[in-house]
Write an enzyme that holds these catalytic residues in place. Sequence first.
Site, PDB file in Angstrom:
ATOM      1  N   PHE A 248       0.862  -1.178   0.000  1.00  0.00           N
ATOM      2  CA  PHE A 248       0.000   0.000   0.000  1.00  0.00           C
ATOM      3  C   PHE A 248       0.898   1.228   0.000  1.00  0.00           C
ATOM      4  CE2 PHE A 248      -2.374   3.548   1.653  1.00  0.00           C
ATOM      5  CZ  PHE A 248      -3.507   3.495   0.867  1.00  0.00           C
TER       6      PHE A 248
ATOM      7  N   ASP B 100       9.670   2.854   1.757  1.00  0.00           N
ATOM      8  CA  ASP B 100       8.473   3.626   2.090  1.00  0.00           C
ATOM      9  C   ASP B 100       8.254   3.520   3.596  1.00  0.00           C
ATOM     10  OD1 ASP B 100       5.951   4.598   2.619  1.00  0.00           O
ATOM     11  OD2 ASP B 100       5.010   3.698   0.863  1.00  0.00           O
TER      12      ASP B 100
ATOM     13  N   LYS C 299       2.956  11.267   6.993  1.00  0.00           N
ATOM     14  CA  LYS C 299       2.137  11.036   8.172  1.00  0.00           C
ATOM     15  C   LYS C 299       2.693  11.747   9.409  1.00  0.00           C
ATOM     16  CE  LYS C 299      -0.059   6.823   6.480  1.00  0.00           C
ATOM     17  NZ  LYS C 299      -1.315   7.473   6.094  1.00  0.00           N
TER      18      LYS C 299
END
Length: 401
Positions: A141, A226, A255
């Site tokens: 994802f 990531d 984030k």
Amino acid sequence: MSTTADAIRSAEAHSAHTYHPLPVVVASAEGAWMTDVEGRRYLDLLAGYSALNFGHGNRRLLDAARAQLERVTLTSRAFHHDRFADFCTELAALCGKDMVLPMNTGAEAVETAVKTARKWGYEVKGVPDGHAKIVVCADNFHGRTTTIVSFSTDHDARDHFGPYTPGFEIVPYGDLTALAAAVTENTVAVLLEPIQGEAGVLVPPAGYLQGVRELTRERNVLFIADEIQSGLGRTGRTFACEHEGVVPDVYLLGKALGGGVVPVSAVVADRDVLGVFRPGEHGSTFGGNPLACAVALEVVAMLRTGEYQQRATELGDHLHRELNVLVGGGAVTAVRGRGLWAGVDIDPSRGTGREISEKMMERGVLVKDTHGSTIRIAPPLVISKEDLDWGLEQLRSVLAG
């Protein structure tokens, strides 16, 4: 909106249905707790998918934001501003790299990394123009843009959004043999999550990240990690790659970099990688804006203390001890994760992940399901042991019922 039902009804009438949120409407929050429009309190064990590593309403981050709000919030990159150099310098130092390319969202960071790898491949490695390949992992994802869903194996994210962007090879996560077979002379990068979050907090086999690092170095391929969810303290280290002593060529951050206050993301790498860009080839009006830089600078300063990484280690060890006791008791089939991050597989006979999440909500605890029977637990790193234990007690009660 005076009631939860009113607020949800209005939202469903006037917003696209791209999410299926739990039926709670948050009105305020502090630390690890949220309060809804009717005054009910909930323990947050999701932390905005790790965007809220430092908790809701963190005083240091709010003070940094307020001070900057009084000065200047946006210049666009048409001009310099006085927080930009410090942000890039401090974040690069935290990562042990030379350069930072700031964006806003995690998906933008991934898109930027794709462009970076291709340009590096053509101008540095010498791959023929238009032939660059990037190897990615199944069940990944990385976001939901059209390019990113082109290499997703999640049908909900991918189906009916084609035609798809070419240039990606998908291999099983954790399989070094398959990865090695997929790398060719036209491969410019391997892009992966050190821990797959959306897939259910999947931790790769021991030695996998080291193997990826060795393979990419031998084949002259960029290793792009990531760390948008796994990074910035979540797993007990600043970066999840550190658990195997691995330093990738490129970090993707987001984030928690914005502290749950503003969206901030970044691609961080050495000059021989990010130095391929020239003016006009990439950018973002809001990327690296003064407000974002001010908040992210405070995030970097907080991480430098090591306090949050230590809390994630200590509380994470406690979390996993308590969760692993549940395995084999008829309700939980497996627990995975690292630090204050866990994926808990529920026996389907006890309910779906959604049903368990709804029952937890009724008891004042917020978690989120994924892939049918899995719930994710990722509380703010500032949570107290007492609150964490109370949340785990609610989980035990739900599973016992």
